[in-house]
Design a protein around this motif. Structure first.
Motif, PDB file in Angstrom:
ATOM      1  N   PRO A 211      19.618  57.286  11.305  1.00  0.00           N
ATOM      2  CA  PRO A 211      20.017  56.846  10.025  1.00  0.00           C
ATOM      3  C   PRO A 211      19.822  58.165   8.964  1.00  0.00           C
ATOM      4  N   SER A 212      18.833  58.909   9.096  1.00  0.00           N
ATOM      5  CA  SER A 212      18.674  59.951   8.064  1.00  0.00           C
ATOM      6  C   SER A 212      19.204  61.460   8.814  1.00  0.00           C
TER       7      SER A 212
ATOM      8  N   HIS B  43      19.961  51.853  16.825  1.00  0.00           N
ATOM      9  CA  HIS B  43      20.327  51.268  15.547  1.00  0.00           C
ATOM     10  C   HIS B  43      21.214  50.365  15.163  1.00  0.00           C
TER      11      HIS B  43
ATOM     12  N   TYR C 233      23.897  49.232  12.013  1.00  0.00           N
ATOM     13  CA  TYR C 233      25.343  49.658  11.846  1.00  0.00           C
ATOM     14  C   TYR C 233      26.395  48.315  11.925  1.00  0.00           C
TER      15      TYR C 233
ATOM     16  N   LYS D 213      27.719  56.481   8.515  1.00  0.00           N
ATOM     17  CA  LYS D 213      28.470  55.511   7.334  1.00  0.00           C
ATOM     18  C   LYS D 213      29.879  56.250   6.664  1.00  0.00           C
TER      19      LYS D 213
ATOM     20  N   ASP E  93      23.926  59.941  10.344  1.00  0.00           N
ATOM     21  CA  ASP E  93      24.261  58.692   9.383  1.00  0.00           C
ATOM     22  C   ASP E  93      25.705  58.631   9.644  1.00  0.00           C
TER      23      ASP E  93
ATOM     24  N   ASP F 185      28.780  63.933   5.793  1.00  0.00           N
ATOM     25  CA  ASP F 185      28.820  63.238   4.636  1.00  0.00           C
ATOM     26  C   ASP F 185      30.200  63.264   3.708  1.00  0.00           C
TER      27      ASP F 185
END
Length: 426
Positions: free
Chosen positions: A248-249, A283, A287, A254, A252, A373
């Motif tokens: 996640p870090s 994970h 998600y 997203k 990621d 990102d």
């Protein structure tokens, strides 16, 4: 002559590694496994010191057969504090310093000393992660005086790991003692070497060495020989694959999910055009709700882990391959990248253009990179990548560039480094 050793001389080396079959991990096991396979070709006989399988979070027999014939594996007593020494899910911090496998330390030292003395070992090699591996090697080096080569697959301390506190201080102390005591420190990326040069400016330049991760050609060739043509491939949606952990870090996904959702709403992506498989993210619980909320579960699927050979076969059959790597990991390169190179499939990388991952891709002729990102850049880059796949113009790594990353070739470099270290110690 091979370096300063007679070409017929066989020297014994103790390889200390937590990750070794039957541990089930995405890629960490492959480096030590390859070194143990190819070092005898370079006049070094490996003796492997690892942990008892009970200490592994999960195990699989699918690579037990890849342990080379003639390589003796010592599996020292070890427990996982989180599973074996906890009460109602909690355990004392001291039982996880520097990591949850500190119980491996004492048995590892005893087993290592026995192996060194019984087999006239000339050199010690250890690999991080796990921190306890370097701690075992540090003690063995001090007791025996043997030269030590310390392998860093990742930095032991970085900006966010470990979190501030006693564990971070413990990692930092072991890292410092390791760098001071080892004859050579090996890293897998140029950025990691630069990081350690800056962190330890008084160390001699010949302390630092680069041996990247790579791929195992023999296993790839075996998988290719067993592959059967995929029926109906021409009529199906394009299939993109990511194989491995999505932290996640550090990885990621997203913004990637959000980009897909917007492209779907705009009518530019559909399940008829594209199918994305994220394999063994570790994970899924984070998600899957996001995928469901964005209504992209017809396009994006989270799939469970499969065997190593099955994962390679899936890469070879994919239309495109995905890499995720955040800017806070610019000094790292995911080990799977080199397997992607060997698979010779087009790669879409979500990574910082200034990082080592992007540099490795550009050096191999791949320029399909966007920031992890940056949702808008992902939308533009992904559509362009998909269009190139549909037109059959997606860039792939040449055979010449892929050959450079053979683990067999890199083991030759490691053997040469061992020779240098032994010669300097005389």
């Amino acid at each position: 002559m091979d370096s300063q050793l007679d070409s017929h001389t066989i020297n014994n080396v103790l390889l200390i590694a937590f990750h070794y079959p039957p541990v089930k991990v995405s890629s960490g096991v492959q480096r030590t496994l390859a070194f143990s396979r190819y070092l005898p070709e370079n006049q070094w006989q490996p003796w492997v010191l690892t942990a008892h399988p009970r200490a592994y979070p999960s195990i699989s027999d699918d690579q037990i057969g890849d342990i080379p014939e003639g390589v003796v594996v010592k599996r020292a007593f070890a427990l996982d504090s989180a599973r074996h020494l906890s009460c109602r899910g909690r355990y004392l911090d001291i039982l996880a310093l520097p990591d949850r496998w500190i119980s491996w330390w004492m048995a590892g030292v005893i087993g290592g000393l026995r192996t060194i003395r019984q087999n006239k070992v000339s050199l010690i090699w250890s690999t991080y992660p796990i921190t306890t591996a370097h701690l075992i090697a540090l003690v063995l080096q001090r007791v025996t005086g043997l030269p030590w080569v310390a392998d860093f697959r990742d930095a032991m301390v970085d900006d966010v790991y470990p979190a501030p506190g006693i564990r971070r201080r413990c990692h930092a102390w072991i890292e410092k003692k390791t760098v001071e005591a080892c004859a050579a420190a090996v890293f897998t990326s140029p950025g990691a070497i630069a990081l350690y040069r800056q962190r330890y400016p008084t160390m001699a330049e010949n302390k630092w060495h680069l041996i990247p991760n790579g791929y195992n050609e023999e296993i790839f060739a075996e998988v290719e020989a067993d592959m059967k043509p995929e029926a109906g491939k021409a009529g199906r949606a394009l299939r993109l694959i990511h194989s491995g952990v999505l932290y996640p870090s550090e990885r990621d996904p997203k913004p990637f999910f959000e980009a897909i959702a917007e492209l779907k709403v705009q009518g530019l992506l559909s399940v008829e055009r594209i199918r994305i498989i994220l394999r063994a993210t570790e994970h899924d619980e984070l998600y899957q709700p996001l995928i469901d909320a964005l209504c992209i579960n017809d396009i994006v699927a989270l799939e469970p882990g499969i065997s190593y050979r099955e994962a390679l076969s899936e890469m070879l059959n994919a239309d495109g391959l995905l890499i995720f790597q955040a800017a806070n990991c610019n000094h790292q390169i995911p080990a799977k990248l080199y397997e992607y190179f060997r698979a010779k499939r087009p790669i879409f990388a979500l990574t910082d253009s200034h990082g080592d991952t992007a540099s490795a891709l550009r050096a191999a002729g791949i320029d399909t990179c966007v920031a992890l990102d940056n949702k808008e850049a992902i939308k533009v880059g992904l559509l362009s990548f998909i269009s190139a796949l549909e037109q059959g113009t997606g860039a792939v790594v040449s055979q010449t560039d892929a050959n450079y990353y053979s683990r067999r070739a890199f083991t030759k470099n490691l053997g040469a480094l061992f020779n240098q270290v032994i010669a300097a110690a005389k």
